[in-house]
Scaffold this active site. Structure first.
Site, PDB file in Angstrom:
ATOM      1  N   LYS A  69     -10.093  50.904 -19.375  1.00 53.02           N
ATOM      2  CA  LYS A  69      -9.754  50.998 -20.797  1.00 53.02           C
ATOM      3  C   LYS A  69     -10.229  49.797 -21.632  1.00 53.02           C
ATOM      4  CE  LYS A  69      -5.519  53.771 -20.732  1.00 53.02           C
ATOM      5  NZ  LYS A  69      -4.130  53.769 -21.205  1.00 53.02           N
ATOM      6  N   ASP A 105      -2.743  56.180 -27.944  1.00 51.55           N
ATOM      7  CA  ASP A 105      -1.408  55.930 -27.364  1.00 51.55           C
ATOM      8  C   ASP A 105      -0.350  55.690 -28.449  1.00 51.55           C
ATOM      9  OD1 ASP A 105      -2.014  56.296 -24.706  1.00 51.55           O
ATOM     10  OD2 ASP A 105      -2.346  54.171 -24.285  1.00 51.55           O
TER      11      ASP A 105
END
Ligand code: NAP
Length: 289
Positions: A69, A105
């Site tokens: 990520k 997120d």
């Protein structure tokens, strides 16, 4: 002849445990879209080559998971402001030959809180446990949506302090402080907390104790554990036992995936279908409901 399906996927290592293919393919099928979502096992030293291959292969977009990520950022052409702040990308969209990185997120957390907890971040005093990627996403979302106060508690204090400094750089009016993840430091602050969020990994292993003691937390304060497997962590179990409303991270998983789906396809994500697919995959007792 029907055109070949457009390719979506997830890049990670390991990736075989990921529930994203189940959730995204259920959504694709339900919406009758000509896409297929596959898992790409990508070794860290091959990440650059994998990402650079996306435009050449005509892949429409990918999710990015552990451990890539953060490492993926240098290979992208553009990075959205929230992903830049968080320092991590979980969604890549290909636009012609360009790759754009997003992080869904924070929005996934906020939507889950609204839809499943009937709550919002605006005006709230948040106690955020953790200062890793997920905590940074929650913190940035909370600040963006007008949280009243943010208390960040992390095992490693310098990491919490770094998040505090970064937040204050972007949101100078935010009331923010950082603490060690230590019940003695946290307990006196609990009576003023409106929302407690666990963004640490503590609770993922069976028998993990809760990250903090909840003594002093008002009974109406919502507890949100980002962990979804196991579905009931000790933090959630104890919260419910003392009467606090408590949610696990399944909702966030669904809504962050829904936001990725919408970025790629431009089509509204079928939340209930995605949720059902995940519950079945996780073997939830609610799966048959
Ligand atoms: P990360 O960047 O690796 O951060 C891990 C965090 O956990 C850090 O704050 C770390 O503290 C803390 N930690 C690790 N072991 C600990 C322990 N034994 N006691 C107390 N704190 C500990 O991971 P992440 O990506 O932010 O993920 C954090 C959690 O959120 C994971 O459980 C992940 O599954 C979950 N998550 C859920 C979703 C969802 O959609 N529901 C999305 C993303 C993440 P130090 O800084 O001191 O190491």
């Amino acid at each position: 002849m029907a055109p070949p399906p457009k390719i979506l996927g997830i890049i990670g290592h390991p990736v075989s445990h990921s529930l994203s293919p189940v959730m995204q393919n259920a959504a694709i099928q339900y919406k009758s879209l000509n896409y297929v979502y596959v898992a790409f096992e990508v070794l860290p030293h091959l990440l650059g080559r994998a990402i650079r291959g996306i435009p050449g292969l005509g892949i429409s977009g990918v999710n990015v998971t552990v451990p890539h990520k953060e490492a993926v950022l240098p290979f992208l052409d553009r990075i959205s402001p929230e992903a830049r702040f968080i320092g991590a990308v979980n969604t890549i969209v290909r636009e012609k030959e360009e790759l754009i990185g997003y992080n869904t997120d924070g929005i996934g957390f906020s939507r889950a809180l609204a839809q499943e907890g009937n709550s919002s971040l605006a005006g709230k005093a948040l106690l955020l446990l953790g200062a890793g990627g997920a905590a940074r996403a929650v913190a940035a979302q909370a600040a963006t949506e007008g949280a009243r106060e943010l208390i960040i508690a992390n095992r490693s204090l310098p990491r919490a302090q770094r998040l505090e400094t970064d937040l204050l750089g972007k949101f100078p009016d935010l009331q923010c402080r950082s603490l060690p993840l230590d019940s003695t430091a946290i307990e006196p602050l609990l009576p003023t907390v409106d929302l407690l969020v666990n963004a640490t990994t503590r609770g993922m292993r069976p028998g993990d104790p809760p990250p903090v003691s909840l003594a002093g937390l008002p009974r109406h304060t919502m507890v949100y554990d980002l962990i979804y497997n196991p579905p009931v962590t000790e933090l959630i179990r104890i919260s419910r036992q003392r009467g606090n409303p408590a949610l696990n991270g399944l909702g966030m998983l669904i809504y962050q995936g829904a936001a990725s789906f919408e970025l790629w396809t431009g089509s509204a994500a079928p939340i209930d279908v995605m949720k059902k697919a995940l519950e079945i995959a996780l073997g939830s007792p609610n799966a048959g409901d």
